[in-house]
Design an enzyme around this catalytic site. Structure first.
Site, short mmCIF file in Angstrom:
data_model
loop_
_atom_site.label_atom_id
_atom_site.label_comp_id
_atom_site.label_asym_id
_atom_site.label_seq_id
_atom_site.Cartn_x
_atom_site.Cartn_y
_atom_site.Cartn_z
N THR A 79 6.47 -1.76 6.67
CA THR A 79 7.40 -1.47 5.79
C THR A 79 8.73 -1.21 5.97
N GLY A 118 7.02 6.14 10.81
CA GLY A 118 7.30 7.46 11.97
C GLY A 118 7.19 8.05 12.76
N GLU A 362 1.11 4.99 3.05
CA GLU A 362 -0.32 4.23 2.94
C GLU A 362 -1.07 3.75 1.55
C1 LIG Z 1 -2.63 13.65 15.04
C2 LIG Z 1 -4.04 12.79 14.84
C3 LIG Z 1 -4.28 11.93 14.76
C4 LIG Z 1 -5.35 11.86 13.71
C5 LIG Z 1 -5.84 10.74 12.84
C6 LIG Z 1 -5.08 11.13 11.31
C7 LIG Z 1 -4.90 10.06 10.79
C8 LIG Z 1 -3.95 10.18 9.15
C9 LIG Z 1 -2.99 11.13 9.28
C10 LIG Z 1 -2.20 10.14 8.30
C11 LIG Z 1 -1.12 9.66 9.56
C12 LIG Z 1 0.39 9.21 9.40
C13 LIG Z 1 1.29 9.25 8.31
C14 LIG Z 1 2.02 8.62 7.50
C15 LIG Z 1 1.55 7.53 7.50
C16 LIG Z 1 2.26 6.69 6.53
C17 LIG Z 1 1.60 5.07 7.15
C18 LIG Z 1 2.35 4.21 5.87
O1 LIG Z 1 2.81 4.39 5.18
S1 LIG Z 1 1.94 2.51 6.77
C19 LIG Z 1 2.60 1.60 5.27
C20 LIG Z 1 1.67 1.68 4.70
N1 LIG Z 1 1.60 0.47 3.28
C21 LIG Z 1 0.39 -0.15 2.42
O2 LIG Z 1 0.06 0.90 2.26
C22 LIG Z 1 0.97 -0.76 1.36
C23 LIG Z 1 0.30 -1.05 0.28
N2 LIG Z 1 0.37 -2.25 -0.33
C24 LIG Z 1 -1.22 -3.21 0.05
O3 LIG Z 1 -2.14 -2.53 0.50
C25 LIG Z 1 -1.25 -4.32 -0.69
O4 LIG Z 1 0.40 -5.54 -0.21
C26 LIG Z 1 -2.41 -3.86 -2.05
C27 LIG Z 1 -3.05 -4.23 -1.73
C28 LIG Z 1 -1.52 -3.14 -2.62
C29 LIG Z 1 -2.02 -5.66 -2.22
O5 LIG Z 1 -1.92 -6.60 -1.07
P1 LIG Z 1 -2.21 -8.55 -2.38
O6 LIG Z 1 -1.47 -9.37 -1.37
O7 LIG Z 1 -0.85 -8.54 -2.80
O8 LIG Z 1 -3.44 -7.72 -2.24
P2 LIG Z 1 -4.36 -8.08 -4.46
O9 LIG Z 1 -3.81 -7.56 -4.66
O10 LIG Z 1 -3.62 -9.67 -4.41
O11 LIG Z 1 -5.54 -8.64 -3.79
C30 LIG Z 1 -5.87 -9.50 -2.78
C31 LIG Z 1 -7.14 -9.30 -2.93
O12 LIG Z 1 -7.36 -8.72 -0.97
C32 LIG Z 1 -8.20 -7.40 -1.24
N3 LIG Z 1 -7.74 -6.24 -0.31
C33 LIG Z 1 -6.07 -5.85 -0.81
N4 LIG Z 1 -6.04 -4.77 0.15
C34 LIG Z 1 -7.63 -5.19 0.71
C35 LIG Z 1 -7.34 -4.07 2.01
N5 LIG Z 1 -7.12 -2.91 2.58
N6 LIG Z 1 -8.85 -4.18 2.35
C36 LIG Z 1 -9.41 -5.03 1.95
N7 LIG Z 1 -9.57 -5.80 1.11
C37 LIG Z 1 -8.38 -5.77 0.22
C38 LIG Z 1 -8.40 -7.59 -2.67
O13 LIG Z 1 -8.39 -6.18 -3.29
C39 LIG Z 1 -7.95 -8.60 -3.45
O14 LIG Z 1 -10.09 -8.98 -3.28
P3 LIG Z 1 -9.86 -9.84 -4.27
O15 LIG Z 1 -11.45 -10.02 -3.78
O16 LIG Z 1 -8.91 -10.87 -4.37
O17 LIG Z 1 -9.75 -9.06 -5.51
C1 LIG Z 2 6.42 10.15 4.18
C2 LIG Z 2 6.49 8.97 4.49
C3 LIG Z 2 6.45 8.28 5.37
C4 LIG Z 2 5.97 6.80 5.82
N1 LIG Z 2 5.73 6.27 6.94
C5 LIG Z 2 5.75 4.31 7.07
C6 LIG Z 2 4.92 5.14 8.24
O1 LIG Z 2 4.64 5.54 9.13
N2 LIG Z 2 5.25 2.91 8.28
C7 LIG Z 2 5.60 2.53 6.96
O2 LIG Z 2 5.53 1.48 7.44
N3 LIG Z 2 5.44 2.59 5.92
C8 LIG Z 2 5.45 3.95 6.05
N4 LIG Z 2 6.22 5.02 4.74
C9 LIG Z 2 6.25 3.73 3.84
C10 LIG Z 2 5.12 3.60 2.86
O3 LIG Z 2 3.85 3.18 3.26
C11 LIG Z 2 5.57 2.88 1.19
O4 LIG Z 2 6.82 3.85 0.68
C12 LIG Z 2 4.27 3.18 0.08
O5 LIG Z 2 3.81 1.63 0.99
C13 LIG Z 2 5.50 3.04 -0.88
O6 LIG Z 2 5.89 1.34 -1.11
P1 LIG Z 2 7.43 1.21 -1.83
O7 LIG Z 2 8.35 2.33 -1.19
O8 LIG Z 2 8.32 0.23 -1.16
O9 LIG Z 2 7.10 1.79 -3.11
P2 LIG Z 2 7.30 0.38 -4.49
O10 LIG Z 2 6.04 -0.57 -3.98
O11 LIG Z 2 8.13 -0.02 -4.59
O12 LIG Z 2 7.01 1.79 -5.67
C14 LIG Z 2 7.78 1.91 -6.77
C15 LIG Z 2 7.32 2.00 -7.85
O13 LIG Z 2 6.96 0.54 -7.88
C16 LIG Z 2 5.97 0.40 -8.68
N5 LIG Z 2 4.75 -0.59 -8.95
C17 LIG Z 2 5.22 -1.32 -7.06
N6 LIG Z 2 3.82 -2.20 -7.10
C18 LIG Z 2 3.97 -2.14 -8.03
C19 LIG Z 2 2.28 -3.25 -8.73
N7 LIG Z 2 1.88 -4.56 -8.70
N8 LIG Z 2 1.94 -2.50 -10.38
C20 LIG Z 2 2.71 -1.29 -10.72
N9 LIG Z 2 3.64 -0.60 -10.31
C21 LIG Z 2 4.10 -1.09 -9.21
C22 LIG Z 2 5.21 1.87 -7.81
O14 LIG Z 2 3.55 3.16 -8.64
C23 LIG Z 2 6.11 2.70 -7.85
O15 LIG Z 2 6.17 3.24 -9.27
C24 LIG Z 2 6.56 5.93 4.80
C25 LIG Z 2 7.46 7.05 3.66
C26 LIG Z 2 6.94 7.86 3.10
C27 LIG Z 2 7.24 8.63 2.14
#
Ligand SMILES: CCCCCCCCCC/C=C\CCCCCC(=O)SCCNC(=O)CCNC(=O)[C@H](O)C(C)(C)COP(=O)(O)OP(=O)(O)OC[C@H]1O[C@@H](n2cnc3c(N)ncnc32)[C@H](O)[C@@H]1OP(=O)(O)O
Ligand SMILES: Cc1cc2nc3c(=O)[nH]c(=O)nc-3n(C[C@H](O)[C@H](O)[C@H](O)COP(=O)(O)OP(=O)(O)OC[C@H]3O[C@@H](n4cnc5c(N)ncnc54)[C@H](O)[C@@H]3O)c2cc1C
Length: 596
Positions: A79, A118, A362
């Site tokens: 992110t 994190g 996530e």
């Molecule tokens: C101490 C011991 C630990 C032990 C283990 C514990 C584990 C758990 C504990 C918690 C761990 C950590 C705590 C904190 C973690 C926080 C970390 C983060 O937040 S990391 C950042 C996370 N960010 C996200 O999740 C971003 C979300 N966005 C997306 O996933 C994608 O951008 C999207 C899916 C929303 C859109 O992507 P885009 O490229 O635009 O894709 P399309 O919508 O156009 O779809 C295209 C196509 O791809 C398929 N698709 C999309 N994503 C996936 C996927 N992940 N896997 C498979 N396929 C995927 C989608 O279905 C489409 O398919 P079509 O066939 O075209 O329909």
């Molecule tokens: C406690 C915490 C820990 C985190 N740890 C990590 C980490 O370790 N590593 C890391 O990489 N990231 C981390 N993140 C970031 C996290 O993964 C992102 O905040 C999360 O994926 C949401 O993305 P964003 O912040 O860009 O929200 P945005 O996507 O900007 O969301 C803002 C608003 O826009 C809306 N929106 C966005 N896209 C669409 C769409 N296509 N259609 C409709 N509505 C939409 C959302 O629903 C929401 O209401 C952490 C976040 C938090 C809060």
């Protein structure tokens, strides 16, 4: 503060390592050290899984031992300030320089800075960085790189690295989430994690994976894990709230009668017993999802990615719904404890702040449900073309002839009712999209105009999956239990079905033959079931078997000494060290004397 956090984190990590236990245990025991999370959570929760999922065997042989022995401490930096959801929009670049066989990392502007990872703020010395990969002038999209950001001896940021802590948050304040910027920072070619794509020494890009989204594999893994995490969090919260409700006596419904336990109020049972059921439902569903996940991994090891789309759809909606339900129900547990539930020493605020964050990280709730909806609509269209449906969508067949499902208030009948609601809502979305297209919209606009309904359809699908899995797994797992245990667990799974049937009467009226009389019957059955569960309520939360050290709660400790523990904790607060704060002499007294 930070020093204590790191010390506790290392005691936890090395202690478990010495015991030779695995990281899920670490995750659980870390709760005995942290009300929120360990600064090493991302190391084990994402850094290590990404090395396993995104590196070649040779790269794993290099990096995995270092990570598992904590010779390097990592995090996952995807992110950015400007992008989190839209991964394809990430701005950090990694441009290959064939003359030196290096990638040059850049964060071209402020919005490109990595933000949130994190442990990045002060703890990690390595991280996984997602960056747009450029080679020979072509951009190949976001790819994972393993990047050393601090000197492992001095912990100083390396030249070209800007790194720091992002500041206080609603929760997660033991996680030192950080920011990270690159100024022409060079890394060896071999630091591109090359399981799914490679860049040869001369800069040729070689795609290895058959599926374009395998780079996103770590997120699928964590989403699967988070469903189990949520069950665990909710079980802790409801243990606290039920035990407190058994201790707390309040009001006098009947004159000359003693104040009752608040757990005897039907409204208190309505707040809390669904939390017990939901913890069980999420735990059983998470185990089912994990088995699905490992099955898909096995398929992919055989080169078959056909089952990945359904796994992505399932992990997306189950992560969204489990985190949303858990956040709401932990807050409900806090409400059930009155003022004392608002005390930090109750541990309910920390549990809530963790769960509500999980609704966002996530993958944001809305965004992930729309991912599921994309799969549901595609499946409906495939059904229209006569193609087979995946197992979790078999219920769509029943909607083919459009006949309304006849209402049946048996548990199996209610599960079928939820199938009908999901099928009906998906069909309504398809109809809406087609109507907009017929009125001249292009597909993207027609989709956008239907997204409110699509989120609802994905939630309905997820609810139908949970209801069916919870019912089926309870039946399977209790088959060998004593009649008493079986009866109580059946009560919990039936309570879940009745609760959600009453929450979704509108949908059931729309897509089944449910009548007003049926709703009255559901309500009566639900209330009677709350009374049946009451005698076992404390036993049911005791069965979650949380030690006081892990529960960390003045309200939920096993001995029930709530008021003593609240006072003990209050007396520890720094403000009680002196009878008169020096602020009195500095500010209050001069003010009282008109001297301010
Ligand atoms: C101490 C011991 C630990 C032990 C283990 C514990 C584990 C758990 C504990 C918690 C761990 C950590 C705590 C904190 C973690 C926080 C970390 C983060 O937040 S990391 C950042 C996370 N960010 C996200 O999740 C971003 C979300 N966005 C997306 O996933 C994608 O951008 C999207 C899916 C929303 C859109 O992507 P885009 O490229 O635009 O894709 P399309 O919508 O156009 O779809 C295209 C196509 O791809 C398929 N698709 C999309 N994503 C996936 C996927 N992940 N896997 C498979 N396929 C995927 C989608 O279905 C489409 O398919 P079509 O066939 O075209 O329909
Ligand atoms: C406690 C915490 C820990 C985190 N740890 C990590 C980490 O370790 N590593 C890391 O990489 N990231 C981390 N993140 C970031 C996290 O993964 C992102 O905040 C999360 O994926 C949401 O993305 P964003 O912040 O860009 O929200 P945005 O996507 O900007 O969301 C803002 C608003 O826009 C809306 N929106 C966005 N896209 C669409 C769409 N296509 N259609 C409709 N509505 C939409 C959302 O629903 C929401 O209401 C952490 C976040 C938090 C809060």
């Amino acid at each position: 503060m930070y020093g204590q956090i790191v010390r506790d984190g290392l005691v936890n990590v090395t202690g478990i390592e010495d015991l030779g236990l695995t990281s899920p245990v670490l995750q659980r025991t870390s709760d005995a050290f942290f009300k929120e999370i360990s600064p090493f959570l991302l190391h084990f929760g994402m850094f290590v899984p990404t090395i396993i999922g995104q590196c070649t065997p040779e790269q794993q042989a290099k990096w995995l031992p270092l990570a598992m022995d904590l010779k390097i401490i990592g995090t996952y930096a995807q992110t950015e300030l400007g992008h989190g959801t839209f991964i394809r929009g990430l701005e950090t670049t990694a441009t290959y320089d064939a003359s030196t066989e290096q990638f040059i990392l850049k964060t071209p502007k402020l919005s490109s800075y990595k933000w949130w990872a994190g442990g990045l703020g002060k703890t990690a010395n390595h991280c996984i960085v997602l960056a747009q990969l450029y080679t020979k002038g072509v951009c190949h999209g976001p790819h994972p790189f393993i990047v050393q950001i601090r000197d492992t001896e001095t912990h100083m940021p390396l030249p070209g690295i800007k790194v720091g802590e992002i500041g206080p948050k609603l929760g997660f304040n033991t996680a030192d989430n950080g920011f990270l910027g690159f100024e022409d920072f060079r890394i060896p070619r071999e630091n591109l994690m090359m399981k799914n794509a490679q860049v040869t020494k001369d800069g040729t890009y070689v795609k290895v994976a058959r599926h374009g989204k395998l780079t996103y594999g770590t997120m699928v893994f964590v989403r699967v894990m988070l469903v189990s995490d949520m069950a665990y969090c909710l079980a802790k919260a409801v243990t606290i709230a039920v035990r407190y409700s058994a201790v707390r006596r309040q009001s006098q419904p009947k004159p000359d009668q003693p104040e009752p336990q608040v757990l005897d109020y039907l409204t208190q049972q309505h707040k809390l017993f669904i939390c017990i059921s939901t913890a069980h439902a999420m735990k059983l569903t998470s185990t089912w999802l994990w088995n699905t996940f490992t099955g898909v991994l096995a398929d992919m090891r055989d080169g078959n990615t056909d089952t990945l789309p359904e796994l992505h759809a399932l992990s997306s909606c189950l992560k969204a719904i489990s985190t949303s339900d858990t956040s709401a129900l932990i807050e409900q547990c806090r409400f059930a404890c009155g003022g004392h539930g608002y005390m930090y020493s109750s541990n309910l605020p920390a549990l809530y702040s963790f769960a509500t964050a999980t609704r966002t990280y996530e993958g944001d709730y809305t965004v992930l449900l729309l991912q599921t909806a994309r799969f549901l609509v595609k499946s409906w269209e495939q059904m229209d073309e006569g193609k087979p449906l995946t197992p979790t969508l078999a219920y769509l067949e029943q909607s083919r002839n459009g006949s309304q499902v006849s209402w049946d208030d048996s548990p199996e009948g209610i599960v079928r009712g939820f199938d009908a609601v999901a099928a009906g809502r998906i069909g309504a979305c398809v109809k809406s999209i087609r109507k907009h297209i017929n009125n001249g919209m292009d597909y993207e606009d027609a989709w956008q105009m239907t997204t409110v309904q699509l989120v609802g359809a994905a939630e309905a699908h997820c609810r139908a999956v949970i209801c069916r899995v919870y019912r089926d797994e309870t039946a399977r797992l209790t088959a060998g239990c004593s009649p008493g245990v079986k009866a109580v667990l059946d009560q919990l799974s039936t309570l879940y079905l009745l609760y959600w049937a009453l929450e979704r009467t509108g949908d059931l009226l729309r897509f089944s033959s449910l009548s007003e009389r049926d709703i009255e019957n559901l309500q009566a059955r639900y209330e009677a079931l709350l009374l049946k569960i009451r005698p076992n309520a404390v036993g049911l939360v005791d069965a979650f078997d949380f030690r006081d050290e892990v529960l960390m709660s003045t309200l939920g400790s096993y001995d029930g000494r709530v008021y003593e523990r609240l006072m003990e904790e209050a007396l520890k607060t720094p403000l009680n060290r002196e009878p008169v704060s020096d602020s009195f002499h500095k500010y209050i007294k001069p003010m009282m004397q008109g001297k301010l």
